[in-house]
Design a protein around this motif. Structure first.
Motif, PDB file in Angstrom:
ATOM      1  N   UNK A 107       0.805  -1.229   0.000  1.00 52.40           N
ATOM      2  CA  UNK A 107       0.000   0.000   0.000  1.00 52.40           C
ATOM      3  C   UNK A 107       0.839   1.280   0.000  1.00 52.40           C
ATOM      4  N   UNK A 108       2.141   1.140  -0.003  1.00 55.05           N
ATOM      5  CA  UNK A 108       3.037   2.294   0.014  1.00 55.05           C
ATOM      6  C   UNK A 108       3.585   2.568  -1.383  1.00 55.05           C
ATOM      7  N   UNK A 109       4.153   3.756  -1.598  1.00 52.24           N
ATOM      8  CA  UNK A 109       4.740   4.061  -2.910  1.00 52.24           C
ATOM      9  C   UNK A 109       5.778   3.007  -3.311  1.00 52.24           C
ATOM     10  N   UNK A 110       5.646   2.507  -4.519  1.00 47.70           N
ATOM     11  CA  UNK A 110       6.512   1.456  -5.063  1.00 47.70           C
ATOM     12  C   UNK A 110       6.443   0.167  -4.253  1.00 47.70           C
ATOM     13  N   UNK A 111       5.503   0.062  -3.360  1.00 46.38           N
ATOM     14  CA  UNK A 111       5.395  -1.086  -2.476  1.00 46.38           C
ATOM     15  C   UNK A 111       4.997  -2.373  -3.160  1.00 46.38           C
ATOM     16  N   UNK A 112       4.158  -2.254  -4.179  1.00 48.93           N
ATOM     17  CA  UNK A 112       3.724  -3.453  -4.903  1.00 48.93           C
ATOM     18  C   UNK A 112       4.932  -4.188  -5.459  1.00 48.93           C
ATOM     19  N   UNK A 113       5.776  -3.486  -6.148  1.00 51.72           N
ATOM     20  CA  UNK A 113       6.964  -4.079  -6.763  1.00 51.72           C
ATOM     21  C   UNK A 113       7.944  -4.602  -5.703  1.00 51.72           C
ATOM     22  N   UNK A 114       8.167  -3.822  -4.664  1.00 57.76           N
ATOM     23  CA  UNK A 114       9.109  -4.209  -3.613  1.00 57.76           C
ATOM     24  C   UNK A 114       8.625  -5.469  -2.897  1.00 57.76           C
ATOM     25  N   UNK A 115       7.347  -5.510  -2.551  1.00 60.80           N
ATOM     26  CA  UNK A 115       6.800  -6.679  -1.852  1.00 60.80           C
ATOM     27  C   UNK A 115       6.901  -7.929  -2.721  1.00 60.80           C
ATOM     28  N   UNK A 116       6.624  -7.785  -4.009  1.00 62.40           N
ATOM     29  CA  UNK A 116       6.742  -8.926  -4.925  1.00 62.40           C
ATOM     30  C   UNK A 116       8.185  -9.414  -5.010  1.00 62.40           C
ATOM     31  N   UNK A 117       9.133  -8.481  -5.036  1.00 61.77           N
ATOM     32  CA  UNK A 117      10.553  -8.862  -5.087  1.00 61.77           C
ATOM     33  C   UNK A 117      10.972  -9.611  -3.825  1.00 61.77           C
ATOM     34  N   UNK A 118      10.519  -9.112  -2.680  1.00 64.30           N
ATOM     35  CA  UNK A 118      10.858  -9.772  -1.415  1.00 64.30           C
ATOM     36  C   UNK A 118      10.264 -11.174  -1.383  1.00 64.30           C
ATOM     37  N   UNK A 119       8.992 -11.302  -1.778  1.00 69.57           N
ATOM     38  CA  UNK A 119       8.338 -12.613  -1.791  1.00 69.57           C
ATOM     39  C   UNK A 119       9.065 -13.574  -2.731  1.00 69.57           C
ATOM     40  N   UNK A 120       9.479 -13.104  -3.900  1.00 71.59           N
ATOM     41  CA  UNK A 120      10.198 -13.951  -4.854  1.00 71.59           C
ATOM     42  C   UNK A 120      11.558 -14.374  -4.283  1.00 71.59           C
ATOM     43  N   UNK A 121      12.216 -13.454  -3.621  1.00 73.03           N
ATOM     44  CA  UNK A 121      13.507 -13.759  -3.000  1.00 73.03           C
ATOM     45  C   UNK A 121      13.342 -14.832  -1.914  1.00 73.03           C
ATOM     46  N   UNK A 122      12.294 -14.689  -1.094  1.00 71.05           N
ATOM     47  CA  UNK A 122      12.037 -15.680  -0.050  1.00 71.05           C
ATOM     48  C   UNK A 122      11.722 -17.045  -0.656  1.00 71.05           C
ATOM     49  N   UNK A 123      10.978 -17.020  -1.729  1.00 71.57           N
ATOM     50  CA  UNK A 123      10.623 -18.293  -2.381  1.00 71.57           C
ATOM     51  C   UNK A 123      11.890 -19.013  -2.852  1.00 71.57           C
ATOM     52  N   UNK A 124      12.826 -18.278  -3.417  1.00 72.26           N
ATOM     53  CA  UNK A 124      14.089 -18.887  -3.869  1.00 72.26           C
ATOM     54  C   UNK A 124      14.945 -19.332  -2.682  1.00 72.26           C
ATOM     55  N   UNK A 125      15.091 -18.436  -1.731  1.00 72.19           N
ATOM     56  CA  UNK A 125      16.008 -18.679  -0.614  1.00 72.19           C
ATOM     57  C   UNK A 125      15.480 -19.708   0.390  1.00 72.19           C
ATOM     58  N   UNK A 126      14.172 -19.699   0.606  1.00 68.07           N
ATOM     59  CA  UNK A 126      13.570 -20.561   1.636  1.00 68.07           C
ATOM     60  C   UNK A 126      12.597 -21.566   1.021  1.00 68.07           C
ATOM     61  N   UNK A 127      12.937 -22.125  -0.117  1.00 68.66           N
ATOM     62  CA  UNK A 127      12.006 -22.996  -0.825  1.00 68.66           C
ATOM     63  C   UNK A 127      11.650 -24.261  -0.035  1.00 68.66           C
ATOM     64  N   UNK A 128      12.422 -24.606   0.973  1.00 69.11           N
ATOM     65  CA  UNK A 128      12.117 -25.775   1.800  1.00 69.11           C
ATOM     66  C   UNK A 128      11.179 -25.441   2.965  1.00 69.11           C
ATOM     67  N   UNK A 129      10.918 -24.189   3.192  1.00 65.76           N
ATOM     68  CA  UNK A 129       9.990 -23.783   4.261  1.00 65.76           C
ATOM     69  C   UNK A 129       8.578 -23.746   3.665  1.00 65.76           C
TER      70      UNK A 129
END
Length: 143
Positions: A107-129
């Motif tokens: 809901x913050x400026x540029x937040x949509x893109x940033x949140x998606x990047x963080x989620x994608x990073x977590x998916x790669x890094x923590x794929x076993x969780x």
């Protein structure tokens, strides 16, 4: 706060500033400090103090007031919190909470893109969780 408001009404502006500063300093980690800053509209100081204290719960409490005045700084504090917290997270309720914060970041400026990047990073890094990945999906981060 009722007595503090009465004190403020009975003082000159200069006297009140001295009292307020002493009260803020002496009650730095309590809600009184933040209430005093809010009462006098000192949101910049409030944001700085919250950042120094590192209290996500205090940020949540004053998010409405701070978001309109300092959206990027508030967003960045939430980003720092989720990034710092994910490594220590180990249960579904914490993962769910972090996913909610990612939704909040959207809901913050540029937040949509940033949140998606963080989620994608977590998916790669923590794929076993699996629980983390499931909570991200529930929160709308279909990666």
């Amino acid at each position: 706060m009722e007595y503090v408001k009465k004190l403020k009404a009975a003082c000159t502006e200069k006297e009140w500033e001295e009292y307020r500063e002493r009260l803020v300093r002496e009650n730095r980690t309590t809600s009184l400090s933040y209430q005093l800053l809010e009462m006098d509209g000192l949101y910049g100081r409030m944001l700085t103090q919250i950042e120094e204290d590192g209290s996500i719960w205090t940020l949540d409490q004053y998010e409405t007031q701070l978001k309109g005045k300092f959206p990027e700084q508030v967003r960045d504090m939430y980003i720092k919190y989720v990034k710092d917290s994910v490594d220590k997270a180990s249960d579904r309720s914490t993962y769910s909470s972090l996913a909610r914060y990612l939704k909040k970041i959207r809901s913050y400026p540029d937040g949509e893109e940033i949140a998606e990047q963080i989620a994608a990073e977590w998916r790669r890094k923590y794929n076993r969780r699996r629980a983390l990945i499931e909570e991200l999906r529930k929160a709308g981060f279909d990666i």
